[in-house]
Motif scaffolding. Structure first.
Motif, PDB file in Angstrom:
ATOM      1  N   TRP A  67     -16.530  -9.255  14.615  1.00  0.00           N
ATOM      2  CA  TRP A  67     -15.376  -8.303  14.139  1.00  0.00           C
ATOM      3  C   TRP A  67     -14.388  -9.340  14.088  1.00  0.00           C
ATOM      4  O   TRP A  67     -13.985 -10.270  14.825  1.00  0.00           O
ATOM      5  N   ASP A  68     -13.460  -9.174  13.149  1.00  0.00           N
ATOM      6  CA  ASP A  68     -12.230  -9.850  12.856  1.00  0.00           C
ATOM      7  C   ASP A  68     -11.117  -8.966  11.713  1.00  0.00           C
ATOM      8  O   ASP A  68     -11.881  -8.252  11.003  1.00  0.00           O
ATOM      9  N   ASN A  70      -9.660 -10.460   9.828  1.00  0.00           N
ATOM     10  CA  ASN A  70     -10.073 -11.194   8.571  1.00  0.00           C
ATOM     11  C   ASN A  70     -11.433 -11.369   8.383  1.00  0.00           C
ATOM     12  O   ASN A  70     -12.253 -11.841   8.867  1.00  0.00           O
ATOM     13  N   LEU A  71     -11.701 -10.308   7.225  1.00  0.00           N
ATOM     14  CA  LEU A  71     -13.227  -9.981   6.963  1.00  0.00           C
ATOM     15  C   LEU A  71     -13.740 -11.292   6.383  1.00  0.00           C
ATOM     16  O   LEU A  71     -14.744 -11.746   6.795  1.00  0.00           O
ATOM     17  N   HIS A  92     -14.928  -5.603   9.386  1.00  0.00           N
ATOM     18  CA  HIS A  92     -13.425  -5.789   9.512  1.00  0.00           C
ATOM     19  C   HIS A  92     -12.979  -4.831  10.612  1.00  0.00           C
ATOM     20  O   HIS A  92     -13.782  -3.796  10.567  1.00  0.00           O
ATOM     21  N   ASP A  94      -9.237  -4.059  13.107  1.00  0.00           N
ATOM     22  CA  ASP A  94      -8.195  -4.356  13.878  1.00  0.00           C
ATOM     23  C   ASP A  94      -8.267  -3.671  15.429  1.00  0.00           C
ATOM     24  O   ASP A  94      -8.185  -2.626  15.705  1.00  0.00           O
TER      25      ASP A  94
END
Length: 256
Positions: A67-68, A70-71, A92, A94
């Motif tokens: 998970w990030d 920034n995909l 992706h 948040d």
């Protein structure tokens, strides 16, 4: 408290003290659990420590979910894992937004399956003095670094309710030499290398270690901080040049 409950807790207290002493002399590597085939979800896995953790867990046979925010970074980590013969998925997310976490979790459950190990690695650093930090930055720091972890703060409740098979580990590292801490002057103590920190984290997780202070000798400083007067702590911070550590902070620069 009944006499029986008191005596039971006293016996457990002595047992756990003895267990802790014995385990001090037993290498962690002899207590590693097998995670082959398990799914490891790493937040903030698109770069830095998160990426290193993904690669290390994958080498032990785990499936990796990244998970990030920034995909592209998450996808790059997944690619690195796949290039080494592992299995990885990128999403992706948040983590400062609870609904985004719920949505991403639902996708993972549907597309990957259940998660066995969660690594709450995502974090941000503002690096400014408090009075120079905008309100939105302060709020975002708490959302990512505190609240995002709070939604997972289940350790005590799980223990009280008897779920002893679920383990948790909290990691307390010193400054790490990643882009997140670019410009930081570590003072008397050397900055930690990302590779060393990642190795220590994986080792601790595999051994079900509950608290990991990196480097280990900082445990003494943590104990001293709890016992010494606040004024003496200020002096020690000055002697170790910790009070000015963030003066030159630049942090990881955003890339277009």
């Amino acid at each position: 408290m009944s006499v029986v409950k008191f005596l039971t807790n006293l016996v457990l207290l002595i047992y756990y003290i003895l267990e802790s002493v014995v385990l001090t002399f037993v290498p962690r590597s002899l207590r590693y659990k097998d995670i082959k085939g398990q799914t490891v979800l790493i937040t903030g896995g698109g770069s830095g420590i998160g990426r290193l953790l993904a690669i290390r867990f994958a080498k032990r046979g785990a499936r990796i979910v990244v998970w990030d925010l920034n995909l592209n970074g998450a996808q790059e980590t997944a690619k690195l894992v796949k290039d080494q013969g592992g299995e990885a998925f990128a999403f992706h997310c948040d983590v400062s937004q609870p609904q985004a976490v719920y949505d991403a979790a639902a996708k993972v459950k549907q597309e990957v399956g259940k998660v066995d190990i969660l690594v709450n690695n995502a974090g941000i650093v503002t690096g400014k003095r408090f009075l120079e930090c905008p309100d939105e930055k302060i709020k975002k720091t708490f959302e990512v670094n505190a609240l995002a972890h709070f939604w997972e703060s289940l350790r005590l409740e799980l223990h009280v309710e008897g779920y002893n098979g679920i383990k948790s580990s909290v990691v307390c590292p010193y400054f790490i030499n990643t882009g997140m801490f670019d410009g930081v002057e570590a003072g008397l103590f050397a900055m930690l290398t990302p590779e060393y920190v990642a190795d220590q984290i994986v080792s601790a997780v595999l051994a079900n270690q509950e608290v990991i202070i990196i480097p280990g000798y900082f445990s003494v400083l943590v104990a001293l901080k709890a016992m010494l007067p606040s004024k003496l702590i200020y002096i020690m911070n000055s002697l170790f040049s910790l009070e000015s550590a963030m003066d030159g902070f630049t942090g990881r620069q955003k890339q277009d």
